[in-house]
Write an enzyme that holds these catalytic residues in place. Structure first.
Site, short mmCIF file in Angstrom:
data_model
loop_
_atom_site.label_atom_id
_atom_site.label_comp_id
_atom_site.label_asym_id
_atom_site.label_seq_id
_atom_site.Cartn_x
_atom_site.Cartn_y
_atom_site.Cartn_z
N LYS A 181 0.64 -1.35 0.15
CA LYS A 181 0.01 0.02 0.01
C LYS A 181 0.96 1.31 -0.17
O LYS A 181 0.29 2.50 -0.76
CB LYS A 181 -0.82 -0.48 1.10
CG LYS A 181 -2.10 -0.75 1.18
CD LYS A 181 -2.50 -1.26 2.38
CE LYS A 181 -3.85 -2.18 2.43
NZ LYS A 181 -4.16 -3.16 3.21
N GLN A 190 -4.75 -1.52 9.90
CA GLN A 190 -4.27 -3.20 9.12
C GLN A 190 -4.90 -3.99 9.41
O GLN A 190 -4.62 -4.44 10.99
CB GLN A 190 -2.73 -3.48 9.03
CG GLN A 190 -2.46 -4.27 7.89
CD GLN A 190 -3.10 -4.61 7.34
OE1 GLN A 190 -2.83 -3.79 6.30
NE2 GLN A 190 -3.95 -5.99 6.53
N ASP A 196 -10.81 2.83 4.29
CA ASP A 196 -11.67 0.96 4.64
C ASP A 196 -12.79 1.04 3.62
O ASP A 196 -14.18 -0.33 4.14
CB ASP A 196 -11.26 -0.25 5.13
CG ASP A 196 -9.81 -0.27 5.61
OD1 ASP A 196 -9.80 -0.88 4.54
OD2 ASP A 196 -9.60 -1.09 6.32
#
Length: 291
Positions: free
Chosen positions: A57, A101, A124
């Protein structure tokens, strides 16, 4: 007897490339106005797979023109430690989007961490407020894997409107938000959606009726050819790892029955990553409009 027909493959890479090309242009437009969009990431512990995902990422962020912020907490970090870092990134003007994460070490509560996050930074799309926005049909960050699946079907010109979509799996990150997304009135959605799960004794009765079947359980090989209507579109959304090998919910033999299918590797994965960066640039755009 004629040989079985192999299904048309629905790769995710071309979808991701198109999404990321758009993101790159939007990042350049922000930078042209003196705004450097920033993605902040938090890693807790030393899980190799999670650390690898963060590196991917960060590398992609750099390629697209994002600034990167990162905090690596030890596996022994407390819930309060995690919340303190989330709040610090919330106050950091350059960190427009934030990712915690997952999975976290077992003693930490991911949902509690999400609740502390500024929903406008939620890359997210999993903050309770953003899930509520999705349910109400309001704009906001959309969970990445569901958004990627909708984009994948649209890119490959798979008709969704008016068709029967069956989602095997009811998880908060995929099954439930995907049902909300594909039932909305939109040219790339507007489907009749059934959500079923593996604890339903006759779940395969529902999957055999699907025009489009999305497997989202995380149980390798749970969907076999006898569970699929011939000619149906099959999307493997749930995965597990066995060492470094990626295992899909969809058995490879389903390709002999389905009309179209995502590949085990390179299907939904690339689109999920692309949608994370689409959410990230939208976080930066919203922050710019609000300032």
């Amino acid at each position: 007897m004629s040989a079985p027909t192999t299904a048309r493959l629905l790769p995710g890479a071309p979808v991701a490339e198109a999404v990321l090309a758009d993101v790159r242009e939007r990042v350049a437009a922000l930078r042209a106005h003196g705004i450097a969009p920033g993605l902040a990431t938090i890693l807790v512990g030393d899980d190799d797979a999670s650390a690898g995902y963060i590196r991917i990422k960060q590398r992609t962020a750099a390629e697209l023109g994002f600034e990167s912020f990162h905090e690596h907490l030890p596996a022994t970090a407390s819930q309060a430690d995690l919340h303190a870092v989330i709040r610090a990134f919330g106050a950091e003007q350059g960190a427009h989007a934030l990712l915690v994460q997952h999975p976290l070490p077992g003693h930490l509560d991911h949902e509690a961490a999400l609740a502390v996050m500024d929903p406008e930074q939620d890359v997210d799309g999993m903050h309770p407020l953003n899930l509520g926005r999705l349910a109400a049909g309001l704009p906001g960050p959309v969970p990445c894997t569901p958004a990627g699946i909708e984009a994948l079907l649209a890119h490959h010109e798979i008709p969704v409107a008016g068709r029967h979509v069956v989602i095997l799996g009811r998880g908060a990150t995929l099954g439930r938000p995907l049902a909300l997304l594909l039932s909305q009135k939109r040219p790339t959605a507007d489907a009749a959606v059934t959500v079923v799960h593996s604890h339903v004794p006759d779940w395969d009765r529902h999957t055999r009726d699907a025009d489009i079947l999305v497997a989202a359980v995380g149980v390798p090989g749970i969907v076999r050819p006898e569970h699929v209507k011939p000619g149906a579109v099959v999307v493997g959304g749930g995965v597990r790892y066995a060492g470094r090998r990626l295992l899909s919910d969809v058995d490879d033999a389903v390709a002999d029955v389905a009309g179209a299918i995502t590949p085990r590797v390179g299907g939904v994965g690339p689109t999920t990553v692309a949608m994370l960066f689409r959410n990230a640039v939208e976080c930066a755009e919203r922050a710019t409009r609000a300032s």
